[in-house]
Design a protein around this motif. Sequence first.
Motif, PDB file in Angstrom:
ATOM      1  N   PHE A   2      -4.698   5.050   3.389  1.00  0.00           N
ATOM      2  CA  PHE A   2      -4.347   4.272   2.197  1.00  0.00           C
ATOM      3  C   PHE A   2      -4.797   5.041   0.953  1.00  0.00           C
ATOM      4  O   PHE A   2      -5.958   5.414   0.838  1.00  0.00           O
ATOM      5  CB  PHE A   2      -5.055   2.914   2.284  1.00  0.00           C
ATOM      6  CG  PHE A   2      -4.964   2.094   1.036  1.00  0.00           C
ATOM      7  CD1 PHE A   2      -3.782   1.483   0.694  1.00  0.00           C
ATOM      8  CD2 PHE A   2      -6.064   1.947   0.219  1.00  0.00           C
ATOM      9  CE1 PHE A   2      -3.693   0.715  -0.461  1.00  0.00           C
ATOM     10  CE2 PHE A   2      -5.996   1.182  -0.931  1.00  0.00           C
ATOM     11  CZ  PHE A   2      -4.804   0.569  -1.274  1.00  0.00           C
ATOM     12  N   ILE A   3      -3.860   5.312   0.022  1.00  0.00           N
ATOM     13  CA  ILE A   3      -4.210   6.083  -1.178  1.00  0.00           C
ATOM     14  C   ILE A   3      -3.887   5.371  -2.488  1.00  0.00           C
ATOM     15  O   ILE A   3      -4.196   5.889  -3.560  1.00  0.00           O
ATOM     16  CB  ILE A   3      -3.543   7.475  -1.185  1.00  0.00           C
ATOM     17  CG1 ILE A   3      -2.020   7.361  -1.212  1.00  0.00           C
ATOM     18  CG2 ILE A   3      -4.037   8.306  -0.017  1.00  0.00           C
ATOM     19  CD1 ILE A   3      -1.312   8.642  -1.625  1.00  0.00           C
TER      20      ILE A   3
ATOM     21  N   THR B  31       0.216   3.021  -8.508  1.00  0.00           N
ATOM     22  CA  THR B  31      -1.120   3.400  -8.957  1.00  0.00           C
ATOM     23  C   THR B  31      -1.816   4.078  -7.791  1.00  0.00           C
ATOM     24  O   THR B  31      -2.069   3.447  -6.756  1.00  0.00           O
ATOM     25  CB  THR B  31      -1.938   2.167  -9.408  1.00  0.00           C
ATOM     26  OG1 THR B  31      -1.222   1.502 -10.451  1.00  0.00           O
ATOM     27  CG2 THR B  31      -3.322   2.585  -9.904  1.00  0.00           C
ATOM     28  N   LEU B  32      -2.092   5.363  -7.947  1.00  0.00           N
ATOM     29  CA  LEU B  32      -2.756   6.123  -6.897  1.00  0.00           C
ATOM     30  C   LEU B  32      -4.250   6.101  -7.114  1.00  0.00           C
ATOM     31  O   LEU B  32      -4.735   6.513  -8.169  1.00  0.00           O
ATOM     32  CB  LEU B  32      -2.253   7.570  -6.884  1.00  0.00           C
ATOM     33  CG  LEU B  32      -0.762   7.745  -6.597  1.00  0.00           C
ATOM     34  CD1 LEU B  32      -0.345   9.190  -6.798  1.00  0.00           C
ATOM     35  CD2 LEU B  32      -0.439   7.263  -5.196  1.00  0.00           C
ATOM     36  N   LYS B  33      -4.994   5.618  -6.138  1.00  0.00           N
ATOM     37  CA  LYS B  33      -6.455   5.613  -6.185  1.00  0.00           C
ATOM     38  C   LYS B  33      -7.003   6.969  -5.771  1.00  0.00           C
ATOM     39  O   LYS B  33      -8.092   7.357  -6.179  1.00  0.00           O
ATOM     40  CB  LYS B  33      -7.016   4.533  -5.237  1.00  0.00           C
ATOM     41  CG  LYS B  33      -6.590   3.141  -5.578  1.00  0.00           C
ATOM     42  CD  LYS B  33      -7.359   2.651  -6.738  1.00  0.00           C
ATOM     43  CE  LYS B  33      -7.193   1.145  -6.875  1.00  0.00           C
ATOM     44  NZ  LYS B  33      -7.856   0.662  -8.061  1.00  0.00           N
ATOM     45  N   GLU B  34      -6.259   7.678  -4.924  1.00  0.00           N
ATOM     46  CA  GLU B  34      -6.672   8.994  -4.443  1.00  0.00           C
ATOM     47  C   GLU B  34      -5.515   9.988  -4.588  1.00  0.00           C
ATOM     48  O   GLU B  34      -4.911  10.403  -3.596  1.00  0.00           O
ATOM     49  CB  GLU B  34      -7.139   8.901  -2.993  1.00  0.00           C
ATOM     50  CG  GLU B  34      -8.344   7.993  -2.834  1.00  0.00           C
ATOM     51  CD  GLU B  34      -8.919   8.057  -1.439  1.00  0.00           C
ATOM     52  OE1 GLU B  34      -9.101   9.178  -0.923  1.00  0.00           O
ATOM     53  OE2 GLU B  34      -9.173   6.987  -0.876  1.00  0.00           O
ATOM     54  N   PRO B  35      -5.194  10.366  -5.825  1.00  0.00           N
ATOM     55  CA  PRO B  35      -4.050  11.261  -6.048  1.00  0.00           C
ATOM     56  C   PRO B  35      -4.208  12.618  -5.370  1.00  0.00           C
ATOM     57  O   PRO B  35      -3.217  13.234  -4.990  1.00  0.00           O
ATOM     58  CB  PRO B  35      -3.988  11.399  -7.571  1.00  0.00           C
ATOM     59  CG  PRO B  35      -5.320  10.963  -8.075  1.00  0.00           C
ATOM     60  CD  PRO B  35      -5.855   9.999  -7.080  1.00  0.00           C
ATOM     61  N   GLU B  36      -5.456  13.063  -5.161  1.00  0.00           N
ATOM     62  CA  GLU B  36      -5.675  14.351  -4.499  1.00  0.00           C
ATOM     63  C   GLU B  36      -5.177  14.324  -3.051  1.00  0.00           C
ATOM     64  O   GLU B  36      -4.738  15.349  -2.516  1.00  0.00           O
ATOM     65  CB  GLU B  36      -7.152  14.761  -4.556  1.00  0.00           C
ATOM     66  CG  GLU B  36      -8.114  13.889  -3.781  1.00  0.00           C
ATOM     67  CD  GLU B  36      -8.481  12.555  -4.423  1.00  0.00           C
ATOM     68  OE1 GLU B  36      -9.143  11.752  -3.748  1.00  0.00           O
ATOM     69  OE2 GLU B  36      -8.102  12.296  -5.589  1.00  0.00           O
ATOM     70  N   ARG B  37      -5.202  13.159  -2.407  1.00  0.00           N
ATOM     71  CA  ARG B  37      -4.678  13.049  -1.035  1.00  0.00           C
ATOM     72  C   ARG B  37      -3.153  13.180  -1.025  1.00  0.00           C
ATOM     73  O   ARG B  37      -2.579  13.768  -0.122  1.00  0.00           O
ATOM     74  CB  ARG B  37      -5.104  11.724  -0.391  1.00  0.00           C
ATOM     75  CG  ARG B  37      -6.601  11.564  -0.221  1.00  0.00           C
ATOM     76  CD  ARG B  37      -7.224  12.586   0.740  1.00  0.00           C
ATOM     77  NE  ARG B  37      -6.600  12.485   2.048  1.00  0.00           N
ATOM     78  CZ  ARG B  37      -6.216  13.532   2.789  1.00  0.00           C
ATOM     79  NH1 ARG B  37      -6.400  14.753   2.387  1.00  0.00           N
ATOM     80  NH2 ARG B  37      -5.636  13.345   3.953  1.00  0.00           N
TER      81      ARG B  37
ATOM     82  N   GLY C 138       0.814  -1.199   0.000  1.00  0.00           N
ATOM     83  CA  GLY C 138       0.000   0.000   0.000  1.00  0.00           C
ATOM     84  C   GLY C 138       0.854   1.259   0.000  1.00  0.00           C
ATOM     85  O   GLY C 138       2.003   1.245   0.434  1.00  0.00           O
ATOM     86  N   VAL C 139       0.265   2.337  -0.505  1.00  0.00           N
ATOM     87  CA  VAL C 139       0.869   3.672  -0.436  1.00  0.00           C
ATOM     88  C   VAL C 139      -0.001   4.468   0.524  1.00  0.00           C
ATOM     89  O   VAL C 139      -1.234   4.425   0.427  1.00  0.00           O
ATOM     90  CB  VAL C 139       0.915   4.350  -1.823  1.00  0.00           C
ATOM     91  CG1 VAL C 139       1.460   5.762  -1.714  1.00  0.00           C
ATOM     92  CG2 VAL C 139       1.732   3.527  -2.807  1.00  0.00           C
ATOM     93  N   PHE C 140       0.629   5.193   1.423  1.00  0.00           N
ATOM     94  CA  PHE C 140      -0.088   5.910   2.474  1.00  0.00           C
ATOM     95  C   PHE C 140       0.360   7.362   2.583  1.00  0.00           C
ATOM     96  O   PHE C 140       1.473   7.698   2.179  1.00  0.00           O
ATOM     97  CB  PHE C 140       0.150   5.231   3.832  1.00  0.00           C
ATOM     98  CG  PHE C 140      -0.288   3.804   3.883  1.00  0.00           C
ATOM     99  CD1 PHE C 140      -1.580   3.472   4.268  1.00  0.00           C
ATOM    100  CD2 PHE C 140       0.579   2.776   3.529  1.00  0.00           C
ATOM    101  CE1 PHE C 140      -1.995   2.146   4.304  1.00  0.00           C
ATOM    102  CE2 PHE C 140       0.174   1.453   3.568  1.00  0.00           C
ATOM    103  CZ  PHE C 140      -1.115   1.138   3.959  1.00  0.00           C
ATOM    104  N   VAL C 141      -0.515   8.178   3.142  1.00  0.00           N
ATOM    105  CA  VAL C 141      -0.186   9.541   3.559  1.00  0.00           C
ATOM    106  C   VAL C 141      -0.726   9.716   4.971  1.00  0.00           C
ATOM    107  O   VAL C 141      -1.680   9.040   5.361  1.00  0.00           O
ATOM    108  CB  VAL C 141      -0.779  10.624   2.618  1.00  0.00           C
ATOM    109  CG1 VAL C 141      -0.161  10.544   1.226  1.00  0.00           C
ATOM    110  CG2 VAL C 141      -2.291  10.536   2.553  1.00  0.00           C
TER     111      VAL C 141
END
Length: 146
Positions: A105-106, A115-121, A26-29
Motif C-alpha cells: 500500500f503506497i 495522494t501518494l504516501k510513499e512516492p519513492e515506492r 488504496g494504491v499499490f505496487v
Amino acid sequence: MSELKDLTTYSKDTPVGLPVVGGRAGVFVPTEEFDLKNSTTIRKGAGIVGFGNPDGSLTVYFEANRFDESSLHKWENKARKAYDRLVMVAPTVSKAKMDAKYLEFIGYIDGAGITLKEPERLIHWLSQSDAMDTAPAGPVVLWGKK
C-alpha cells in the motif's frame, strides 16, 4: 494467527471494502515477493488500485495499457482507469484477489485524485518496469474539472 505475521502490507491505513463512486481506494505496487517475470496478471508499470478484504487479502483492479492507447501512457491515467472500473464494479479480466504479501500500500485514490504516501515506492516500481517516463510530476495528482 501466525499467518497474520505474513500480512505486512495490510495495515490499518489500507481501505477496507468496495468504495462507492468517488470513494477512497488504496494504491499499490508489487512487493519483492511478487513474481513479475512469470506474472500472467499484473504487468510492468501497471496502475494498481483496490481495497482490503476482511480475510486479510486484497482485491485489486489494474491497468497496464496493454494495447498502447495514448491516453493511458501516464501512470496516473492507468491508475484512474483501474479505479473507475473498481468503483463501477465493471466486468474485466484486469482484477484479482491476492495475498497481501504480494502488494504494498503506497497511497490513496478517490474521485478527486491520487495522494501518494510513499512516492519513492512508485518510482521504484516504474523504474524496474522501465516506465519512468510515465511517472506523475509529484506525490499528489488532482483530476481537475472536465
